[in-house]
Motif scaffolding. Structure first.
Motif, short mmCIF file in Angstrom:
data_model
loop_
_atom_site.label_atom_id
_atom_site.label_comp_id
_atom_site.label_asym_id
_atom_site.label_seq_id
_atom_site.Cartn_x
_atom_site.Cartn_y
_atom_site.Cartn_z
N SER A 38 0.83 -1.21 0.00
CA SER A 38 0.00 0.00 0.00
C SER A 38 0.86 1.25 0.00
O SER A 38 0.54 2.24 -0.67
CB SER A 38 -0.94 0.01 1.22
N GLY A 39 1.94 1.22 0.76
CA GLY A 39 2.86 2.35 0.74
C GLY A 39 3.42 2.58 -0.65
O GLY A 39 3.57 3.71 -1.10
N LYS A 40 3.73 1.48 -1.37
CA LYS A 40 4.27 1.60 -2.71
C LYS A 40 3.22 2.11 -3.70
O LYS A 40 3.54 2.84 -4.65
CB LYS A 40 4.84 0.26 -3.19
N MET A 41 1.95 1.74 -3.50
CA MET A 41 0.88 2.28 -4.35
C MET A 41 0.84 3.80 -4.25
O MET A 41 0.71 4.51 -5.26
CB MET A 41 -0.47 1.69 -3.94
N LEU A 42 0.94 4.28 -3.03
CA LEU A 42 0.93 5.73 -2.83
C LEU A 42 2.19 6.37 -3.40
O LEU A 42 2.15 7.47 -3.95
CB LEU A 42 0.79 6.04 -1.34
N ASP A 43 3.31 5.66 -3.28
CA ASP A 43 4.56 6.17 -3.85
C ASP A 43 4.45 6.36 -5.36
O ASP A 43 4.83 7.40 -5.90
CB ASP A 43 5.72 5.21 -3.55
N VAL A 44 3.94 5.33 -6.06
CA VAL A 44 3.94 5.40 -7.52
C VAL A 44 2.96 6.45 -8.04
O VAL A 44 3.26 7.18 -8.99
CB VAL A 44 3.65 4.02 -8.17
N LEU A 45 1.80 6.57 -7.39
CA LEU A 45 0.83 7.57 -7.84
C LEU A 45 1.26 8.97 -7.40
O LEU A 45 0.95 9.96 -8.08
CB LEU A 45 -0.56 7.24 -7.32
N GLY A 46 1.96 9.06 -6.30
CA GLY A 46 2.51 10.35 -5.90
C GLY A 46 3.60 10.80 -6.86
O GLY A 46 3.68 11.97 -7.23
N PHE A 51 -5.90 -4.83 -10.08
CA PHE A 51 -4.48 -5.11 -10.23
C PHE A 51 -4.03 -6.06 -9.12
O PHE A 51 -4.60 -6.08 -8.03
CB PHE A 51 -3.65 -3.83 -10.19
N GLY A 52 -3.02 -6.87 -9.42
CA GLY A 52 -2.52 -7.83 -8.45
C GLY A 52 -1.33 -7.30 -7.69
O GLY A 52 -0.82 -6.20 -7.97
N PRO A 53 -0.84 -8.06 -6.71
CA PRO A 53 0.32 -7.63 -5.91
C PRO A 53 1.56 -7.38 -6.76
O PRO A 53 2.40 -6.55 -6.41
CB PRO A 53 0.55 -8.80 -4.95
N GLN A 54 1.68 -8.08 -7.89
CA GLN A 54 2.89 -7.94 -8.71
C GLN A 54 2.78 -6.84 -9.76
O GLN A 54 3.74 -6.58 -10.49
CB GLN A 54 3.19 -9.27 -9.43
N THR A 55 1.60 -6.20 -9.87
CA THR A 55 1.43 -5.19 -10.92
C THR A 55 1.06 -3.82 -10.36
O THR A 55 0.58 -2.96 -11.10
CB THR A 55 0.35 -5.64 -11.93
N LEU A 56 1.31 -3.60 -9.09
CA LEU A 56 0.95 -2.30 -8.51
C LEU A 56 1.78 -1.17 -9.12
O LEU A 56 1.36 -0.01 -9.12
CB LEU A 56 1.09 -2.32 -6.99
N HIS A 57 2.95 -1.49 -9.66
CA HIS A 57 3.78 -0.46 -10.29
C HIS A 57 3.15 0.07 -11.58
O HIS A 57 3.55 1.11 -12.09
CB HIS A 57 5.17 -1.02 -10.60
N ARG A 58 2.14 -0.65 -12.09
CA ARG A 58 1.46 -0.22 -13.31
C ARG A 58 0.22 0.62 -13.02
O ARG A 58 -0.56 0.94 -13.93
CB ARG A 58 1.08 -1.45 -14.14
N LEU A 59 0.04 0.97 -11.77
CA LEU A 59 -1.12 1.78 -11.38
C LEU A 59 -1.24 3.09 -12.17
O LEU A 59 -2.34 3.46 -12.58
CB LEU A 59 -1.08 2.08 -9.87
N PRO A 60 -0.16 3.85 -12.37
CA PRO A 60 -0.30 5.10 -13.14
C PRO A 60 -0.88 4.86 -14.53
O PRO A 60 -1.75 5.62 -14.99
CB PRO A 60 1.14 5.62 -13.21
N ASP A 82 11.69 -2.73 -10.26
CA ASP A 82 12.49 -1.92 -11.18
C ASP A 82 11.80 -0.62 -11.55
O ASP A 82 12.43 0.30 -12.06
CB ASP A 82 12.78 -2.71 -12.47
N PHE A 83 10.49 -0.54 -11.28
CA PHE A 83 9.72 0.63 -11.69
C PHE A 83 9.19 1.45 -10.52
O PHE A 83 8.46 2.41 -10.73
CB PHE A 83 8.56 0.18 -12.59
N LEU A 84 9.52 1.04 -9.31
CA LEU A 84 9.06 1.79 -8.15
C LEU A 84 9.97 2.99 -7.91
O LEU A 84 11.19 2.90 -8.08
CB LEU A 84 9.04 0.90 -6.90
#
Length: 493
Positions: A56-64, A140-149, A181-183
Motif C-alpha cells: 500500500s505504501g508503494k501504491m501511494l509512492d507510484v501515484l505520488g 491489479f494484483g500484488p505484482q502489478t501495482l507499479h502499473r497503477l499510473p 524496477d519501476f518503483l
C-alpha cells in the motif's frame, strides 16, 4: 486511511485490528508537501499482512511520483479509492464486495471518483470483480501495482465506456520481480521501514493461497535490496524489517552472478551505516538453517524476537498441511537458537481445527505452546480457501469445537504474553525512541526488541535529541500486555 492487520491481542479469530494512519505514516505518507486544490487525493484501505501494508505504501509512492497525488484520511474528499485486499480470512471475497457496495454510493454522488481493487482477492477474482461491481475502474494484483499510473490513465480516458468494453484496466499478471524496477525511490518519515526482499512462495502448503495469488518465490538482486536500505538509512531509518512470504528462503543474485542466501543478507544489512536493528517476517521452518541461527551470535543488530510459523503441534496434521517438517525439527531449531540467545522472544502462527484434527492432535498443539512458551501468536480457526488442496478435504471439525479449541489455545498464549510482560519489570530493555507520547507530553515512546511499547519520562526541552536513538530503559511498571513504563539508563546508539 485505515489498515487492518492481524493482532495477537485479538481473541476472536474473526476480528481485525484497525491501525490508524499515524501509526504507519512512515510507510504511506511519502508526499509531505501541502496539496493544492487541484491535487488528486487517495484514500486506501489495506487488509491482511505486513506485505500488504508495504504494498500500500508503494501504491501511494507510484501515484505520488507519477501524478502528484497525496494521501487523505477523509474518504469523502478522495478522488481515488484503493482497496488492497487479502484472501487469508474466511469469506474474503464477500467482505470486499460488501465494502465496494458502500463505495458505490460515493461514486453515484461523484461519477469522476476512481475506484481500484488490488491485492490477493484481485488476483483470485480478476474480471469477476468488474462483473459483480461494474463501477470498479481498475483491478491489479500484488505484482502489478507499479502499473497503477498506466491503469489510472486508461481508466480515466475510458470513463464513458462500459467496463466490459474497456481496454487495459485489469492487470493481475505475474511479471517476475519487475515491479521493483519501476518503483520510485522510497520516502519515509520515521525511524522504521519495511523492505520487501522477495515475492511469492513455492512451498505450496495445502491450506495456503499465496502461491496462487502472489506467484512462486522470486528474490530481488542483492544490490537492489541494499540500495533501498541504504537510501532509507540516509533518511534516518534505524530499524529495517525484511519482508517476504518466505523471507528466509531469500536467494538473491549478486553482481558476480553468485547467490546470496538469507543469512548472508543479514550480515550485509548489519553493515549499512545507520541501521541499528533488523527484523524479518515471515519465515518457514524448512529454511531456518543453522547459518541463520549462527547470525544471532554474530549480529547484535538482530533483535531478540523471532516469528517462525509452525501452524500445528501435531505431526499428523503437519503432514496433511504439507508443511514438510516435523515438530521435533522445529523444537530442535528453537533449542539451538535459545542456546545462543537465551532471551529470545518467540511468536508463531497456528491454524486451529484443520480437517481431521482430533482431540489428541489439538492437545499436541497445546503442549507445544506450553513447552516452547510462545510470547504471542497469530491463531485462527481453519476455513477453506478456494483453489487450495485442503479445500477438497472434508471439513469435519465442527465450528463449535473449533471455537472452543481456539479459546483454550489463546488462553495459554495470552497468559504467556502477560507473564513475559510482567517479567520485564526490573530488567533493562533496548528501545528505539520514536515519538513524544500524545497523552503524556513529558514522556517519550519507543519499541523494545520484543515488540513491547515502552514509555519513559525525559527532559521536555531535550526530547528531540533522543528521537531515533537506541536507548537502554530500566522497566519499572507494567501498563498492559504490550506496554511498560520505565526510566532511561543510557543512550546506546
Amino acid at each position: 486511511m485505515s489498515v487492518s492487520v492481524f493482532d495477537p491481542r485479538i481473541n476472536d479469530a474473526s476480528s481485525e485490528a484497525t491501525v490508524t494512519a499515524p501509526a504507519i505514516n512512515a510507510l504511506v505518507e511519502p508526499n509531505l508537501a501541502q496539496p493544492s486544490a487541484a491535487t488528486k487525493k487517495i484514500f486506501i484501505t489495506t487488509q491482511g499482512c505486513q506485505m500488504n501494508v508495504y504494498d500500500s505504501g508503494k501504491m501511494l509512492d507510484v501515484l505520488g511520483d507519477s501524478h502528484g497525488m497525496v494521501v487523505t484520511h477523509d474518504i469523502d474528499e478522495a478522488d481515488v479509492l484503493l482497496m488492497n485486499t487479502c484472501s487469508i480470512r474466511e469469506k474474503a471475497q464477500e467482505k470486499v464486495f460488501s465494502e465496494l457496495g458502500r463505495w458505490r454510493k460515493l461514486k453515484e454522488k461523484r461519477p469522476d471518483l476512481v475506484i481500484g481493487v488490488g491485492g490477493c482477492v484481485a488476483s483470485q477474482e480478476g474480471d469477476n470483480i468488474q462483473k459483480r461491481a461494474p463501477y470498479v475502474d481498475m483491478i491489479f494484483g500484488p505484482q502489478t501495482l507499479h502499473r497503477l499510473p498506466e491503469l489510472y490513465d486508461q481508466s480515466s480516458e475510458q470513463r464513458d465506456i462500459a467496463p466490459k468494453n474497456r481496454i487495459g484496466t485489469i492487470d493481475i499478471s505475474f511479471p517476475s520481480i519487475e515491479k521493483f524496477d519501476f518503483l520510485p525511490e522510497p520516502k519515509v518519515e520515521g525511524y522504521k521501514a519495511f523492505v520487501s526482499v522477495m515475492e511469492g512462495c513455492s512451498k505450496y502448503c495445502s491450506f495456503c493461497v499465496v502461491p496462487y495469488t502472489r506467484g512462486e518465490e522470486l528474490s530481488r538482486p542483492l544490490d537492489d535490496v541494499l540500495a533501498e536500505i541504504d537510501n532509507l538509512a540516509a533518511q534516518g531509518v534505524r530499524e529495517i524489517n525484511l519482508l517476504g512470504q518466505n523471507v528466509n528462503g531469500y536467494r538473491g543474485e549478486k553482481d558476480d552472478g553468485s547467490i546470496c542466501r538469507f543469512a548472508e543478507l543479514l550480515h550485509y544489512v548489519s553493515h549499512v551505516d545507520g541501521v541499528e536493528r533488523i527484523r524479518y517476517t515471515t519465515s518457514h521452518p524448512l529454511e531456518f538453517t543453522d547459518d541463520i541461527i549462527d547470525a544471532y551470535a554474530q549480529l547484535p543488530e538482530l533483535v531478540s524476537h523471532l516469528h517462525l510459523p509452525v501452524q500445528s503441534g501435531s505431526n499428523r496434521i503437519l503432514a496433511a498441511m504439507k508443511r514438510n517438517h516435523t515438530i521435533d525439527v522445529y523444537i530442535n531449531q528453537i533449542n539451538k537458537l535459545r542456546a545462543i540467545r537465551p532471551d529470545i522472544y518467540l511468536s508463531s502462527d497456528f491454524i486451529i481445527g484443520f480437517p481431521g484434527e482430533s482431540d489428541e492432535d489439538f492437545q499436541d498443539t497445546l503442549n507445544l505452546a506450553k513447552e516452547l512458551d510462545f510470547d504471542h501468536s497469530y491463531s485462527f480457526i481453519y476455513s477453506k480457501r478456494p483453489g487450495t488442496p485442503a479445500a477438497e478435504l472434508a471439513d469435519d471439525v465442527s465450528f463449535k469445537t473449533k471455537k472452543e479449541r481456539l479459546a483454550e489455545f489463546q488462553k495459554v498464549i495470552i497468559d504467556s504474553t502477560l507473564a513475559k510482560t510482567h517479567e520485564m519489570v526490573g530488567t533493562t530493555a533496548r528501545v528505539l525512541v520514536e515519538q513524544i507520547a500524545d497523552r503524556h507530553p513529558d514522556c517519550l515512546i519507543g519499541t523494545a526488541d520484543n515488540t513491547r511499547t515502552v514509555m519513559f519520562p525525559y527532559d521536555i526541552d531535550k526530547m528531540d535529541e533522543l528521537l531515533g536513538k537506541i536507548v537502554s530503559v530500566r522497566v519499572t511498571d507494567f501498563v498492559s500486555p504490550h506496554m511498560v513504563k520505565g526510566e532511561i539508563v543510557e543512550v546506546l546508539a
